[in-house]
Design a protein around this motif. Structure first.
Motif, mmCIF file in Angstrom:
data_model
loop_
_atom_site.group_PDB
_atom_site.id
_atom_site.type_symbol
_atom_site.label_atom_id
_atom_site.label_comp_id
_atom_site.label_asym_id
_atom_site.label_seq_id
_atom_site.Cartn_x
_atom_site.Cartn_y
_atom_site.Cartn_z
ATOM 1 N N SER A 1 0.814 -1.204 0.000
ATOM 2 C CA SER A 1 0.000 0.000 0.000
ATOM 3 C C SER A 1 0.857 1.267 0.000
ATOM 4 O O SER A 1 1.788 1.396 0.803
ATOM 5 N N LYS A 2 0.532 2.192 -0.881
ATOM 6 C CA LYS A 2 1.235 3.482 -0.940
ATOM 7 C C LYS A 2 1.097 4.210 0.396
ATOM 8 O O LYS A 2 2.071 4.748 0.928
ATOM 9 N N GLU A 3 -0.109 4.217 0.940
ATOM 10 C CA GLU A 3 -0.356 4.893 2.220
ATOM 11 C C GLU A 3 0.379 4.181 3.357
ATOM 12 O O GLU A 3 0.919 4.828 4.261
ATOM 13 N N GLY A 4 0.404 2.850 3.294
ATOM 14 C CA GLY A 4 1.133 2.080 4.300
ATOM 15 C C GLY A 4 2.610 2.405 4.296
ATOM 16 O O GLY A 4 3.231 2.560 5.354
ATOM 17 N N LYS A 5 3.178 2.521 3.087
ATOM 18 C CA LYS A 5 4.591 2.886 2.971
ATOM 19 C C LYS A 5 4.844 4.269 3.553
ATOM 20 O O LYS A 5 5.869 4.498 4.200
ATOM 21 N N GLU A 6 3.917 5.193 3.332
ATOM 22 C CA GLU A 6 4.064 6.546 3.888
ATOM 23 C C GLU A 6 4.044 6.512 5.414
ATOM 24 O O GLU A 6 4.825 7.203 6.066
ATOM 25 N N ILE A 7 3.140 5.705 5.984
ATOM 26 C CA ILE A 7 3.079 5.562 7.442
ATOM 27 C C ILE A 7 4.401 4.996 7.955
ATOM 28 O O ILE A 7 4.995 5.530 8.910
ATOM 29 N N LEU A 8 4.875 3.939 7.327
ATOM 30 C CA LEU A 8 6.132 3.320 7.740
ATOM 31 C C LEU A 8 7.312 4.269 7.582
ATOM 32 O O LEU A 8 8.215 4.300 8.421
ATOM 33 N N LYS A 9 7.291 5.056 6.516
ATOM 34 C CA LYS A 9 8.377 6.012 6.279
ATOM 35 C C LYS A 9 8.428 7.060 7.392
ATOM 36 O O LYS A 9 9.513 7.424 7.861
ATOM 37 N N ILE A 10 7.275 7.524 7.843
ATOM 38 C CA ILE A 10 7.228 8.509 8.923
ATOM 39 C C ILE A 10 7.774 7.899 10.218
ATOM 40 O O ILE A 10 8.578 8.524 10.917
ATOM 41 N N ILE A 11 7.348 6.675 10.519
ATOM 42 C CA ILE A 11 7.847 6.006 11.727
ATOM 43 C C ILE A 11 9.354 5.787 11.613
ATOM 44 O O ILE A 11 10.104 6.043 12.562
ATOM 45 N N LEU A 12 9.810 5.350 10.450
ATOM 46 C CA LEU A 12 11.236 5.125 10.212
ATOM 47 C C LEU A 12 12.027 6.425 10.355
ATOM 48 O O LEU A 12 13.093 6.451 10.982
ATOM 49 N N ASN A 13 11.513 7.507 9.797
ATOM 50 C CA ASN A 13 12.163 8.813 9.941
ATOM 51 C C ASN A 13 12.352 9.148 11.414
ATOM 52 O O ASN A 13 13.431 9.591 11.828
ATOM 53 N N ASN A 14 11.299 8.960 12.202
ATOM 54 C CA ASN A 14 11.382 9.280 13.625
ATOM 55 C C ASN A 14 12.390 8.391 14.344
ATOM 56 O O ASN A 14 13.141 8.873 15.194
ATOM 57 N N ILE A 15 12.429 7.106 14.013
ATOM 58 C CA ILE A 15 13.395 6.189 14.629
ATOM 59 C C ILE A 15 14.821 6.671 14.354
ATOM 60 O O ILE A 15 15.648 6.782 15.268
ATOM 61 N N ILE A 16 15.097 6.970 13.093
ATOM 62 C CA ILE A 16 16.455 7.367 12.698
ATOM 63 C C ILE A 16 16.829 8.718 13.306
ATOM 64 O O ILE A 16 17.933 8.884 13.835
ATOM 65 N N LEU A 17 15.924 9.666 13.255
ATOM 66 C CA LEU A 17 16.236 10.979 13.828
ATOM 67 C C LEU A 17 16.516 10.881 15.323
ATOM 68 O O LEU A 17 17.451 11.509 15.834
ATOM 69 N N GLU A 18 15.738 10.075 16.032
ATOM 70 C CA GLU A 18 15.976 9.879 17.467
ATOM 71 C C GLU A 18 17.356 9.247 17.690
ATOM 72 O O GLU A 18 18.088 9.653 18.584
ATOM 73 N N ARG A 19 17.705 8.256 16.876
ATOM 74 C CA ARG A 19 19.018 7.623 17.003
ATOM 75 C C ARG A 19 20.146 8.604 16.736
ATOM 76 O O ARG A 19 21.236 8.473 17.287
ATOM 77 N N LEU A 20 19.878 9.563 15.865
ATOM 78 C CA LEU A 20 20.878 10.588 15.545
ATOM 79 C C LEU A 20 20.916 11.702 16.589
ATOM 80 O O LEU A 20 21.702 12.641 16.462
ATOM 81 N N GLY A 21 20.073 11.588 17.597
ATOM 82 C CA GLY A 21 20.047 12.601 18.648
ATOM 83 C C GLY A 21 19.217 13.816 18.291
ATOM 84 O O GLY A 21 19.316 14.861 18.940
#
Length: 139
Positions: free
Chosen positions: A99-119
């Motif tokens: 799902s295109k929308e599912g990928k967008e949801i996952l991308k947002i969660i992934l962005n947050n995970i990575i940004l948090e890891r980067l401090g």
């Protein structure tokens, strides 16, 4: 109706209540602290209710950037952001959902995970607001 904020959630073993009565003496910063606490609760619980393989998403996050001890270099940030936006990352998200929308949801969660890891904080921690309030009361 009186002014108040109420957040009550119960589902299986998850139960949380966050509420506040608001009157003339309630400061806006107190309301902000409660709202931040609700935000923290909701966002930490949200992935459990999504129909995606979150372990697979964590694996993708590990491929992009694993949290390290010490100072984070600018090149680590640049490389992680480039990987986040790469077609190969989007392709990997496609292994979790078509799902295109599912990928967008996952991308947002992934962005947050990575940004948090980067401090790089993506949310306001209620404890930080509390510390701010304490400092303001000391002055």
């Amino acid at each position: 109706m009186e002014n108040k904020i109420q957040f009550i959630a119960k589902h299986n073993s998850w139960f949380v209540v966050k509420k506040m009565n608001i009157d003339d003496k309630t400061e806006d910063i107190e309301i902000a602290r409660l709202l931040s606490s609700i935000d923290e609760t909701v966002l930490s619980k949200l992935p459990e209710y999504l129909p995606f393989d979150m372990k697979k998403l964590e694996e993708i996050a590990d491929e992009i950037y694993q949290k390290k001890k010490g100072r984070i270099k600018e090149e680590d940030i640049v490389n992680a952001l480039m990987k986040l936006k790469s077609p190969s990352t989007t392709k990997k998200l496609g292994e979790i959902t078509n799902s295109k929308e599912g990928k967008e949801i996952l991308k947002i969660i992934l962005n947050n995970i990575i940004l948090e890891r980067l401090g790089i904080k993506t949310r306001i921690d209620p404890k930080l607001i509390e510390k701010y309030m304490e400092k303001m009361n000391e002055e």
